[in-house]
Design a protein around this motif. Structure first.
Motif, mmCIF file in Angstrom:
data_model
loop_
_atom_site.group_PDB
_atom_site.id
_atom_site.type_symbol
_atom_site.label_atom_id
_atom_site.label_comp_id
_atom_site.label_asym_id
_atom_site.label_seq_id
_atom_site.Cartn_x
_atom_site.Cartn_y
_atom_site.Cartn_z
ATOM 1 N N ASP A 201 31.476 2.690 -8.329
ATOM 2 C CA ASP A 201 30.073 2.648 -8.907
ATOM 3 C C ASP A 201 29.186 2.592 -7.956
ATOM 4 O OD1 ASP A 201 27.981 1.351 -10.078
ATOM 5 O OD2 ASP A 201 29.081 0.471 -11.641
ATOM 6 N N THR A 202 28.467 3.647 -7.961
ATOM 7 C CA THR A 202 27.444 3.656 -6.832
ATOM 8 C C THR A 202 26.424 2.866 -7.044
ATOM 9 O OG1 THR A 202 26.311 5.464 -8.158
ATOM 10 C CG2 THR A 202 28.008 6.350 -6.423
ATOM 11 N N SER A 203 26.132 2.377 -8.176
ATOM 12 C CA SER A 203 24.968 1.181 -8.230
ATOM 13 C C SER A 203 25.474 -0.011 -7.704
ATOM 14 C CB SER A 203 24.944 1.148 -9.796
ATOM 15 O OG SER A 203 24.083 0.070 -10.162
ATOM 16 N N ASP A 204 26.681 -0.231 -8.031
ATOM 17 C CA ASP A 204 27.198 -1.825 -7.526
ATOM 18 C C ASP A 204 27.851 -1.398 -6.116
ATOM 19 O OD1 ASP A 204 26.332 -2.810 -9.508
ATOM 20 O OD2 ASP A 204 28.559 -3.103 -10.682
ATOM 21 N N ASN A 205 27.927 -0.166 -5.728
ATOM 22 C CA ASN A 205 28.199 -0.052 -4.284
ATOM 23 C C ASN A 205 29.650 -0.173 -3.722
ATOM 24 O OD1 ASN A 205 27.131 1.110 -1.770
ATOM 25 N ND2 ASN A 205 27.326 -0.966 -0.808
ATOM 26 N N TYR A 206 30.688 0.072 -4.790
ATOM 27 C CA TYR A 206 32.010 0.105 -4.267
ATOM 28 C C TYR A 206 32.688 1.582 -4.790
ATOM 29 C CZ TYR A 206 32.758 -1.119 -9.282
ATOM 30 O OH TYR A 206 32.656 -1.303 -10.788
ATOM 31 N N PRO A 207 33.447 1.931 -3.751
ATOM 32 C CA PRO A 207 33.676 3.439 -3.712
ATOM 33 C C PRO A 207 34.859 3.719 -4.564
ATOM 34 C CG PRO A 207 34.861 2.320 -1.848
ATOM 35 C CD PRO A 207 34.004 1.404 -2.611
ATOM 36 N N GLY A 208 35.562 3.018 -5.213
ATOM 37 C CA GLY A 208 36.969 3.442 -6.158
ATOM 38 C C GLY A 208 37.715 4.281 -5.116
ATOM 39 N N VAL A 209 38.216 5.348 -5.751
ATOM 40 C CA VAL A 209 39.504 6.325 -4.799
ATOM 41 C C VAL A 209 38.413 7.274 -4.358
ATOM 42 C CG1 VAL A 209 41.478 7.764 -4.994
ATOM 43 C CG2 VAL A 209 41.354 5.434 -6.132
ATOM 44 N N ARG A 210 38.223 7.561 -3.047
ATOM 45 C CA ARG A 210 37.427 8.841 -2.835
ATOM 46 C C ARG A 210 38.101 10.104 -3.141
ATOM 47 N NH1 ARG A 210 38.026 6.855 3.552
ATOM 48 N NH2 ARG A 210 39.944 6.252 2.708
ATOM 49 N N GLY A 211 36.886 10.727 -3.486
ATOM 50 C CA GLY A 211 37.340 12.374 -4.024
ATOM 51 C C GLY A 211 37.659 12.259 -5.546
ATOM 52 N N ILE A 212 37.782 11.072 -6.352
ATOM 53 C CA ILE A 212 37.977 11.179 -7.521
ATOM 54 C C ILE A 212 36.609 10.625 -8.303
ATOM 55 C CG2 ILE A 212 39.270 9.835 -9.617
ATOM 56 C CD1 ILE A 212 41.580 9.987 -8.011
ATOM 57 N N GLY A 213 35.980 11.622 -9.203
ATOM 58 C CA GLY A 213 34.765 11.213 -9.836
ATOM 59 C C GLY A 213 35.317 11.021 -11.326
ATOM 60 N N GLU A 214 34.182 11.022 -11.945
ATOM 61 C CA GLU A 214 34.379 10.592 -13.413
ATOM 62 C C GLU A 214 35.182 11.423 -14.347
ATOM 63 O OE1 GLU A 214 31.360 9.235 -17.342
ATOM 64 O OE2 GLU A 214 30.603 10.179 -15.349
ATOM 65 N N LYS A 215 35.159 12.668 -14.221
ATOM 66 C CA LYS A 215 35.796 13.744 -14.980
ATOM 67 C C LYS A 215 37.220 13.329 -14.658
ATOM 68 C CE LYS A 215 35.954 18.677 -16.121
ATOM 69 N NZ LYS A 215 35.401 20.054 -15.845
ATOM 70 N N THR A 216 37.695 13.257 -13.509
ATOM 71 C CA THR A 216 39.145 13.419 -13.121
ATOM 72 C C THR A 216 39.600 11.969 -13.454
ATOM 73 O OG1 THR A 216 38.899 14.742 -11.284
ATOM 74 C CG2 THR A 216 40.799 13.314 -11.246
ATOM 75 N N ALA A 217 38.892 10.743 -13.392
ATOM 76 C CA ALA A 217 39.178 9.568 -13.703
ATOM 77 C C ALA A 217 39.521 9.455 -15.308
ATOM 78 C CB ALA A 217 37.962 8.607 -13.172
ATOM 79 N N LEU A 218 38.522 9.991 -15.957
ATOM 80 C CA LEU A 218 38.773 9.836 -17.406
ATOM 81 C C LEU A 218 40.090 10.712 -17.888
ATOM 82 C CD1 LEU A 218 37.620 9.114 -20.085
ATOM 83 C CD2 LEU A 218 36.182 11.261 -20.059
#
Length: 306
Positions: A201-218
């Motif tokens: 979440d860029t708004s809350d400033n934590y990265p998740g898995v680098r290189g995985i965006g919303e489309k892939t995550a969904l």
């Protein structure tokens, strides 16, 4: 209605409680009016544009959704259990505008005058207070309505809890139930946390898995159901996706923890204390003090001098 008379908002069917995300409403109200370049102030110079805008948003929702009970939840400082887990959490956010800062205490005074509890907890965010109260008050006899602009709150949707997302303009809402969430986004409330764990979440400033965006995550969540489901089927993922997840496994778990709204905060908030009953004299006196007597008109509250 005159003087000390009380106004109880008439219930529609069974009781319902409106849990207000005070932080979301205040920032929305401030920036909506500040964008015009005009900051409303009292004669003494106290800025009140966010307070005025907050009341417009808030009372419009009260009129539309007709709750029998209301509570308003607030952040209490920037340090929470999440910043202890991840120091950079929300670290990308700028300080609140100087004209907005004093208005937080003013709007809480206004809520007091309306007889509406202001709820907060040291070490937790307003979201966690809302999640806790939604869990506590959501019963077959009480519907919960959450008023916010934060889509993270959709994880709280349940059979007893609906999330009302404020859209642009006054009186524009998207109301989410589990059925509507599934129809619109094809996911369950719990899967929102899994999505955030993967994409960050860029708004809350934590990265998740680098290189995985919303489309892939969904795509991953829809195919495997949850983060656990994904991790149990790593051998079925493409080499690229698998290597990204394996490289950021700790951050995946941490990001999911940061995304999850806590529903077990120790809060003192009695249901009956949340019942919406307006003391007209008290409400009118507060808005007279803030030089906002016009608010009394559209709230149906008799002005203090009447």
């Amino acid at each position: 209605m005159q003087g000390e008379s009380n106004l109880t908002i008439a219930p529609r069917g069974k009781d319902s409680i409106l849990l207000v995300d005070g932080m979301a409403l205040m920032f929305r109200a401030y920036y909506a009016s500040a964008a015009t370049g005009y900051i409303r102030r009292t004669k003494a110079g106290l800025p009140t544009n966010a307070v005025y805008g907050f009341m417009r948003y808030f009372w419009d929702a009260v009129q539309k959704f007709n709750p029998t009970h209301v509570a308003c939840c607030w952040d209490l400082g920037s340090k929470t259990f999440r910043t202890e887990q991840f120091a950079a959490y929300k670290g990308n956010r700028s300080e609140a505008p100087e004209d907005l800062v004093p208005q937080f205490s003013v709007i809480q005074d206004v809520m007091d005058s309306l007889g509406i509890p202001n709820i907060s907890a040291i070490g937790y965010e307003a979201d966690d207070c809302i999640g806790t109260l939604a869990t506590r008050f959501g019963t077959p006899n009480m519907d919960v309505l959450i008023l916010t602009g934060d889509h993270d709150m959709l994880q709280l949707v349940s059979e007893t809890t609906s999330v009302i997302i404020m859209k642009k303009g006054h009186g524009n809402y998207s109301v989410y139930t589990p059925q509507i969430l599934m129809e619109e986004k094809q996911i369950t409330p719990a899967q929102i946390v899994d999505l955030k764990g993967l994409m960050g979440d860029t708004s809350d400033n934590y990265p998740g898995v680098r290189g995985i965006g919303e489309k892939t995550a969904l795509k991953l969540v829809l195919e495997y159901g949850s983060v656990e489901g994904i991790l149990n089927h790593l051998d079925k993922l493409s080499k690229s996706i698998r290597s990204k997840i394996e490289a950021d496994l700790d951050m995946l778990h941490l990001s999911r923890q940061l995304a999850e709204i806590r529903c077990d905060v120790e809060l003192v908030c009695d249901q009956e204390a949340c019942r919406l009953e307006l003391n007209h004299a008290q409400v009118a006196a507060k808005f007279e003090e803030l030089e906002m007597a016009s608010i009394c008109n559209w709230m149906g509250v008799a002005a203090a001098n009447e």
